[in-house]
Every structure is written in structure tokens, then in C-alpha cells.
Design a protein around this motif. Structure first.
Motif, short mmCIF file in Angstrom:
data_model
loop_
_atom_site.label_atom_id
_atom_site.label_comp_id
_atom_site.label_asym_id
_atom_site.label_seq_id
_atom_site.Cartn_x
_atom_site.Cartn_y
_atom_site.Cartn_z
N GLY A 1 4.44 -1.79 7.20
CA GLY A 1 5.20 -1.79 5.95
C GLY A 1 4.64 -0.93 4.84
O GLY A 1 5.15 -0.95 3.72
N ALA A 2 3.58 -0.14 5.12
CA ALA A 2 3.01 0.72 4.07
C ALA A 2 3.91 1.93 3.83
O ALA A 2 4.57 2.42 4.76
N ALA A 3 3.95 2.40 2.59
CA ALA A 3 4.61 3.68 2.28
C ALA A 3 3.59 4.78 2.52
O ALA A 3 2.40 4.62 2.21
N LEU A 4 4.06 5.91 3.08
CA LEU A 4 3.11 6.95 3.52
C LEU A 4 3.45 8.32 2.94
O LEU A 4 4.61 8.73 2.93
N LEU A 5 2.40 9.01 2.51
CA LEU A 5 2.49 10.45 2.22
C LEU A 5 1.59 11.13 3.24
O LEU A 5 0.36 11.00 3.18
N LEU A 6 2.23 11.78 4.22
CA LEU A 6 1.50 12.34 5.36
C LEU A 6 1.23 13.82 5.14
O LEU A 6 2.11 14.55 4.67
N THR A 7 0.05 14.28 5.55
CA THR A 7 -0.26 15.68 5.34
C THR A 7 -1.10 16.27 6.47
O THR A 7 -1.85 15.55 7.14
N ALA A 8 -0.91 17.57 6.69
CA ALA A 8 -1.68 18.40 7.63
C ALA A 8 -1.23 19.83 7.32
O ALA A 8 -0.36 20.03 6.46
N ARG A 9 -1.78 20.83 8.03
CA ARG A 9 -1.36 22.21 7.73
C ARG A 9 -0.03 22.57 8.39
O ARG A 9 0.80 23.26 7.82
N ASP A 10 0.16 22.11 9.62
CA ASP A 10 1.30 22.56 10.43
C ASP A 10 2.54 21.71 10.12
O ASP A 10 2.65 20.55 10.56
N ALA B 1 0.83 -1.21 0.00
CA ALA B 1 0.00 0.00 0.00
C ALA B 1 0.86 1.25 0.00
O ALA B 1 1.87 1.33 0.70
N ARG B 2 0.44 2.23 -0.81
CA ARG B 2 1.09 3.54 -0.86
C ARG B 2 -0.01 4.55 -0.52
O ARG B 2 -0.89 4.84 -1.32
N ILE B 3 0.05 5.04 0.74
CA ILE B 3 -1.12 5.67 1.35
C ILE B 3 -0.95 7.17 1.53
O ILE B 3 0.03 7.63 2.12
N VAL B 4 -1.92 7.93 1.04
CA VAL B 4 -2.02 9.36 1.36
C VAL B 4 -2.90 9.46 2.61
O VAL B 4 -4.06 9.04 2.59
N LEU B 5 -2.33 10.00 3.69
CA LEU B 5 -3.08 10.10 4.95
C LEU B 5 -3.22 11.57 5.32
O LEU B 5 -2.22 12.25 5.59
N THR B 6 -4.45 12.08 5.35
CA THR B 6 -4.67 13.47 5.76
C THR B 6 -4.88 13.52 7.27
O THR B 6 -5.23 12.53 7.91
N LEU C 1 0.37 2.00 10.34
CA LEU C 1 0.52 1.68 8.92
C LEU C 1 2.00 1.57 8.55
O LEU C 1 2.39 0.66 7.80
N ALA C 2 2.82 2.47 9.08
CA ALA C 2 4.26 2.38 8.81
C ALA C 2 4.81 1.09 9.40
O ALA C 2 5.63 0.40 8.78
N GLY C 3 4.35 0.73 10.59
CA GLY C 3 4.80 -0.51 11.24
C GLY C 3 4.44 -1.74 10.42
O GLY C 3 5.14 -2.76 10.48
#
Ligand SMILES: NC(=O)c1ccc[n+]([C@@H]2O[C@H](COP(=O)([O-])OP(=O)(O)OC[C@H]3O[C@@H](n4cnc5c(N)ncnc54)[C@H](OP(=O)(O)O)[C@@H]3O)[C@@H](O)[C@H]2O)c1
Length: 265
Positions: A29-38, A6-11, A25-27
Motif C-alpha cells: 500500500g505504499a505510494a512510490l516514486l521509482l527511479t533509474a536511468r533507463d 509511506a511515500r517512498i522514493v526508491l532508487t 512495497l506497492a503490494g
């Protein structure tokens, strides 16, 4: 779905539930694109090593923020979108100004819809893909003191169901999960006090995240977290007058907490 593929965009990755999801999710083995404002809070999320992690600070209520994240998601070759970013909104409707109502609807309903639209062409190209919408029990059990928030989350539930039906012939699953109260900064002191006065259960972010991760792996695609909330959600659909009567008995308590000083709300 196998999380190692899984290659996951997480807002909302810097929030209480988002951070727990990112860690689990990282634990797995998923690849993550993490996002928020700060950006600073986003950079400070501690994650287990070994997984590919990217971070991007954007405001999802702004068209430019959605476009920037969509561009990054294409470059990242995402196959999962988790629409988790959200804001609370405790207060009687008459006491909320228009900007507050607009922000609740923009963050909790319009932003996930716009982001989903922007990512759908990418998700459709993947052999297996998923969109996970984080709703709320208030989306099925609309609550006094949370009119705009309940409306946004009910809209997100309807959006999820309509989209699932629209994508029935595509390799894109649409998941919707409705947690009850979670112990996160989304709930200001007045809401924590209200939950305690009403005897409402509150789950830890890790407990809720584990259930969402399991849904992504094995299903089901639709889930209420907690009992009796799941039963009341069904009852509200079948016999809403019964809940009108039950909740009327709680109105005085809700009003008392809704009139707490502004810094507690
Ligand atoms: N806590 C509960 O009791 C509860 C119960 C049921 C459902 N939920 C749902 O669970 C989800 C996660 O909530 P939480 O409890 O973890 O809340 P939280 O701790 O307040 O985190 C909210 C996250 O959303 C991000 N965010 C807020 N506005 C944003 C915007 N305009 N653009 C981009 N990111 C934004 C925040 O980061 P920045 O501020 O840096 O942008 C933060 O990362 C929400 O959808 C919420 O409605 C929560």
C-alpha cells in the motif's frame, strides 16, 4: 512505520532488488516514486494495481539528476528515501582504470550522500520519516577483487551510522542493511562463477526485499543479512588479522576469476 502511510522514493527501481522492493512495497500500500536511468526499463516494471506510482529517469551520478529527483520528491511529499541504486565492480584494483573506480564511488557512495542531503529538509518536516541505505556484506568484510566496491560500501555504512547519530533528535530513522550476494544482473558471470567456487550463498531478490520491508515496518535499523556473513562482519571489526589469514587462502581462486574474459566481468 505503517507502509500504507509511506511515500517512498526508491532508487535503482529497475534492478533485481529494486524491482522486488517496488513490488512488495506497492503490494503493502505504499505510494512510490521509482527511479533509474533507463526510462523504458523503469516503465516496464510490473506492479500490483491500487498504489500511487510515479516514475522518473535520472542519472544519480550527475548533479542535475539528483536535483531533478529532489524536486520530484518534494512535489511527491516523500517521507522515505531508499538508496538502492548501485553498480558492481569486480576486478583487481591494478587492472581497473580511473573511470571505473570513480564510477563505483560516485554511484555507490557519493550519489546516496548527495540525494540524502537534498531530501533531508523535506524528510525533517514529516511526522515520521526514514532513509534506507542498501550496503553490502563487503562493506564490513572487505574482499579481494572488490577493493573500490568494498570501500564505497564501507563508506556508506559509516555515513549511515554518522547520520543516524546526527539525526538522533529528529523524527528521521536511518536504516542500513548489508545483504550478502543476491541473484541479480549486478553480478556478471565471473562473479557468479566465483561465488560458486567459494561456496558463497546467494539470496533471491524477493527474500532480501522482504527483510528490508520488515526493517522499515518494525526495525531493527541496522542489519547484516545471512549467516555466517553477520559473524564474519563482527569478526572483521574485532580481529581483522584472522580474516586476512582466512581470505589469503582464497586469493588464487579470486585472481583466476578476476582474469576471466572482459565480457564475463
Ligand atoms: N546483487 C548483489 O549481489 C548485491 C549484494 C549486496 C548488495 N547489493 C546492493 O543492492 C543494490 C541493488 O543492486 P542489484 O543487485 O539490484 O543491482 P542491479 O540489478 O544491477 O540494479 C541496479 C539498479 O541501479 C540503477 N542504477 C545504476 N546506476 C545508476 C545511476 N548512475 N543512476 C541511477 N540509477 C542507477 C540501475 O538502473 P539503470 O541501469 O537503468 O540506471 C538498476 O535499477 C545495490 O546498491 C547493490 O550494491 C547487491
Amino acid at each position: 512505520m505503517q507502509l500504507k502511510d509511506a511515500r517512498i522514493v526508491l532508487t535503482g527501481a529497475s534492478g533485481g532488488l529494486g524491482e522486488a522492493l517496488a513490488r512488495q512495497l506497492a503490494g503493502a500500500g505504499a505510494a512510490l516514486l521509482l527511479t533509474a536511468r533507463d526510462a523504458a526499463r523503469l516503465a516496464a516494471i510490473p506492479l500490483p494495481g491500487g498504489s500511487e506510482v510515479q516514475r522518473l529517469a535520472v542519472d544519480l551520478t550527475q548533479p542535475a539528476g539528483v536535483a531533478a529527483l529532489a524536486g520530484a520528491a518534494h512535489a511527491f511529499r516523500a517521507n522515505v528515501l531508499i538508496n538502492n541504486a548501485g553498480i558492481g565492480g569486480f576486478g583487481l584494483l591494478e587492472a581497473q582504470d580511473r573511470a571505473t573506480v570513480d564510477a563505483i564511488l560516485a554511484t555507490n557512495l557519493a550519489a546516496p550522500m548527495h540525494l540524502t542531503q537534498a531530501l533531508l529538509p523535506l524528510l525533517r518536516e514529516q511526522p515520521a520519516a526514514a532513509i534506507v541505505n542498501i550496503g553490502s556484506s563487503f562493506g564490513s568484510i572487505p574482499f579481494a577483487g572488490f577493493a573500490a566496491y568494498s570501500a564505497a560500501k564501507a563508506g556508506l555504512r559509516a555515513f549511515s551510522q554518522a547520520l543516524r547519530r546526527e539525526l538522533a533528535d529528529a523524527p528521521v530513522r536511518v536504516l542500513h542493511v548489508a545483504p550478502r550476494a543476491i541473484d541479480t544482473p549486478l553480478n556478471p558471470p565471473a562473479v557468479v562463477a566465483l561465488n560458486s567456487a567459494l561456496g558463497s550463498a546467494c539470496d533471491s531478490p524477493d527474500t532480501v526485499a522482504a527483510q528490508i520491508v520488515a526493517m522499515l515496518q518494525h526495525g531493527p535499523d541496522e542489519r547484516h543479512i545471512g549467516f555466517p556473513e553477520g559473524l564474519f562482519a563482527w569478526l572483521n571489526g574485532a580481529a581483522p588479522r584472522l580474516l586476512d589469514r582466512g581470505l589469503a587462502g582464497k586469493l588464487a581462486i579470486i585472481k583466476r576469476h578476476a582474469s576471466a574474459p572482459a565480457d564475463a566481468r
